[in-house]
Design a protein around this motif. Structure first.
Motif, PDB file in Angstrom:
ATOM      1  N   HIS A 198     -31.030 -50.325   7.801  1.00 15.10           N
ATOM      2  CA  HIS A 198     -32.231 -49.890   8.515  1.00 15.10           C
ATOM      3  C   HIS A 198     -32.851 -48.626   7.926  1.00 15.10           C
ATOM      4  O   HIS A 198     -33.991 -48.299   8.229  1.00 15.10           O
ATOM      5  CB  HIS A 198     -31.918 -49.721   9.997  1.00 15.10           C
ATOM      6  CG  HIS A 198     -31.691 -51.039  10.662  1.00 15.10           C
ATOM      7  ND1 HIS A 198     -32.715 -51.938  10.888  1.00 15.10           N
ATOM      8  CD2 HIS A 198     -30.556 -51.663  11.079  1.00 15.10           C
ATOM      9  CE1 HIS A 198     -32.233 -53.025  11.443  1.00 15.10           C
ATOM     10  NE2 HIS A 198     -30.924 -52.903  11.569  1.00 15.10           N
ATOM     11  N   ARG A 199     -32.102 -47.950   7.085  1.00 19.38           N
ATOM     12  CA  ARG A 199     -32.681 -46.764   6.435  1.00 19.38           C
ATOM     13  C   ARG A 199     -33.660 -47.144   5.329  1.00 19.38           C
ATOM     14  O   ARG A 199     -34.492 -46.336   4.935  1.00 19.38           O
ATOM     15  CB  ARG A 199     -31.571 -45.888   5.848  1.00 19.38           C
ATOM     16  CG  ARG A 199     -30.728 -45.201   6.903  1.00 19.38           C
ATOM     17  CD  ARG A 199     -29.733 -44.277   6.252  1.00 19.38           C
ATOM     18  NE  ARG A 199     -28.825 -43.724   7.250  1.00 19.38           N
ATOM     19  CZ  ARG A 199     -29.125 -42.690   8.029  1.00 19.38           C
ATOM     20  NH1 ARG A 199     -30.284 -42.099   7.906  1.00 19.38           N
ATOM     21  NH2 ARG A 199     -28.261 -42.260   8.921  1.00 19.38           N
ATOM     22  N   LEU A 254     -35.041 -50.688   4.971  1.00 20.94           N
ATOM     23  CA  LEU A 254     -35.830 -51.915   5.140  1.00 20.94           C
ATOM     24  C   LEU A 254     -37.336 -51.631   5.226  1.00 20.94           C
ATOM     25  O   LEU A 254     -38.148 -52.469   4.849  1.00 20.94           O
ATOM     26  CB  LEU A 254     -35.358 -52.683   6.384  1.00 20.94           C
ATOM     27  CG  LEU A 254     -34.060 -53.484   6.189  1.00 20.94           C
ATOM     28  CD1 LEU A 254     -33.572 -54.069   7.512  1.00 20.94           C
ATOM     29  CD2 LEU A 254     -34.256 -54.618   5.174  1.00 20.94           C
ATOM     30  N   GLY A 255     -37.689 -50.447   5.706  1.00 17.77           N
ATOM     31  CA  GLY A 255     -39.103 -50.089   5.786  1.00 17.77           C
ATOM     32  C   GLY A 255     -39.741 -49.848   4.431  1.00 17.77           C
ATOM     33  O   GLY A 255     -40.976 -49.815   4.312  1.00 17.77           O
ATOM     34  N   TYR A 283     -43.674 -52.304  10.748  1.00 17.23           N
ATOM     35  CA  TYR A 283     -43.386 -51.488   9.559  1.00 17.23           C
ATOM     36  C   TYR A 283     -43.964 -50.075   9.676  1.00 17.23           C
ATOM     37  O   TYR A 283     -43.932 -49.312   8.712  1.00 17.23           O
ATOM     38  CB  TYR A 283     -43.923 -52.183   8.303  1.00 17.23           C
ATOM     39  CG  TYR A 283     -43.012 -53.290   7.801  1.00 17.23           C
ATOM     40  CD1 TYR A 283     -41.987 -53.028   6.898  1.00 17.23           C
ATOM     41  CD2 TYR A 283     -43.147 -54.586   8.264  1.00 17.23           C
ATOM     42  CE1 TYR A 283     -41.147 -54.030   6.456  1.00 17.23           C
ATOM     43  CE2 TYR A 283     -42.302 -55.607   7.835  1.00 17.23           C
ATOM     44  CZ  TYR A 283     -41.306 -55.320   6.928  1.00 17.23           C
ATOM     45  OH  TYR A 283     -40.463 -56.314   6.498  1.00 17.23           O
TER      46      TYR A 283
END
Lengths: 202, 273
Positions: free
Chosen positions: A25-26, A28-29, A57
């Protein structure tokens, strides 16, 4: 696996220095992907789908971003049509718009031109070439279309039955296999005409 | 562990927006949400009215009996529709093959779950609130007049509904649409065991301990206490809520475990049957 959807049975995958199995999750953006095997909700219009993904996003000025992508990808006339009513080529362009909504630093493309007519496929490849050059974005492309790989890729990784059999630039592969195109290199690898050190054996 | 600071309201809002777009795009979906609760309430309400008249029950007793039944039907609908609102929103992602898009986006599982809870409340507001108003008009039963008791009943029921929804969603993630029928049918086990239409004492002694493990049992016993004895048994509500909390934590753990198991098994891209 690179996006963290499947866990590797052994080893680890790190993207931007983060372990994708536990820390995805750090990062994926900063990534995105496009695949013909993953759909977007059919009943939502193209604009609604893109708005939802823009918000997921964390895109600021999502309306402006959607307008620019629609212009770039020739989607303006489809923006208010349900996604499910589009043709395969139009759906691919919408999926590309979704994949580019957050200006990803790393873009993963899974068979981006599968089932497209030659004209649309060429248009998509040209768009990707321009995008990569303009945005300095890393593209990881999975494809069985060797002409496409040859056109778009600086580095080619060949896999056979899940194992890495080669990793080089197209020019290096041509030289090693004494071939002039990737289609022939692919056939050599698939049919076992090159060994582990890429020496021609027959 | 869930990092509360990393939870994004924007991403939760994005998912709620996505489901709201879907509801807005389909009037049959909205009609269906009101249709079944209304049919259920009218059927049971008229049956109760007929039985009371046929047996010549005193008006005051008749009103209590009618209230007990119609109240139970409405609370049952909150339970069932609360769970279905959660599960069906989740199923929409599987039907539209969008689940991989979401799981490969920055959306965290906890945010996804919160969005499904919000949608469960929105779908309840659309589907069940009009039916509670119909109950006032047709049978003179006002669920809202129960005040704090209704609030307590609602909390216990909706948390249990979310727990079941969470468990079903985890099973769907792991085993695909082959498990879809659970979303429709799992809650119906509560109809006999949750003692919706009769007191726990009406069941065989060996079955009663099982009933007391289910939070809805406390609500329906509580409803009868309020309507018949005019007393809200707070001990029942607190016990129901305590069991609810344990079940919700268990369901959250099961969801996380099933999601991790699906990642290991590589089934998240093959969510069909």
């Amino acid at each position: 696996m690179i996006m963290g959807l499947i866990e590797p049975t052994s080893g680890s995958i790190r993207v931007f220095g983060h372990d994708m199995a536990h820390d995805r999750h750090r990062v994926l953006g900063r990534m995105n992907f496009e695949s013909p095997y993953v759909d977007m909700p059919h009943r939502l219009t193209v604009r609604q789908n893109l708005r939802v993904f823009a918000q997921l996003y964390g895109v600021t000025d999502s309306a402006g971003k959607i307008a620019r992508l629609a212009e770039d990808l020739a989607l303006v006339e489809f923006l208010d049509r349900p996604s499910g009513s589009l043709s395969a080529g139009q759906k691919t362009r919408v999926a590309l718009a979704k994949a580019l909504i957050n200006d990803p630093e790393l873009l993963l493309l899974d068979e981006p031109t599968a089932s497209l007519d030659p004209d649309t496929a060429d248009w998509v490849r040209a768009y990707l070439e321009t995008h990569r050059r303009d945005r300095n974005c890393t593209i990881l492309l999975a494809s069985h279309n060797m002409a496409e790989v040859e056109r778009l890729c600086d580095r080619v990784i060949m896999l056979k039955q899940g194992s890495l059999v080669d990793d080089a630039s197209p020019a290096e592969l041509f030289a090693r296999c004494r071939r002039s195109n990737l289609e022939d290199v692919f056939l050599d690898v698939a049919r076992g005409r090159v060994n582990a050190k890429n020496r021609v054996v027959s | 562990m869930i990092d509360a600071a990393a939870i994004s309201l924007g991403r939760i809002g994005a998912m709620v927006l996505r489901y709201t777009y879907l509801l807005r795009s389909s009037w049959p979906r909205i009609l269906e949400m009101v249709y079944w609760p209304a049919v259920q309430m009218l059927t049971w309400g008229f049956l109760q009215t007929y039985l009371v008249r046929a047996q010549g029950v005193a008006p005051n007793s008749a009103a209590i009996a009618a209230g007990t039944l119609i109240g139970a039907v409405l609370l049952w609908d909150i339970l069932l529709r609360g769970q279905q609102g959660f599960s069906f929103s989740f199923l929409e992602e599987m039907w539209s093959r969008n689940i991989a898009n979401l799981l490969m986006s920055p959306l965290r599982p906890a945010e996804f779950v919160v969005a499904l809870m919000v949608m469960s409340l929105i779908r309840l507001a659309v589907g069940v609130v009009p039916v509670t108003l119909m109950a006032i008009e047709f049978f003179g039963f006002n669920l809202w007049a129960l005040g704090f008791a209704f609030a307590a009943f609602f909390v216990v029921l909706i948390v249990f509904a979310w727990s079941v929804g969470l468990l079903v969603s985890g099973i769907l993630l792991r085993y695909g649409l082959g498990a879809e029928n659970l979303a429709w049918s799992l809650m119906f086990i509560i109809q006999p065991l949750g003692c919706i239409f009769y007191p726990v004492a009406a069941l065989p002694g060996w079955l009663q301990p099982i009933c007391w493990v289910l939070p809805p049992t406390y609500v329906f016993e509580g409803l009868r206490g309020v309507l018949i004895d005019h007393v809200l048994h707070t001990d029942l509500m607190l016990t129901g809520l305590a069991i609810d909390s344990l079940l919700f934590m268990g369901a959250a753990f099961a969801f996380a475990w099933l999601l991790a198991s699906a990642r290991r098994a590589g089934t998240l891209l093959q969510t069909g049957e």
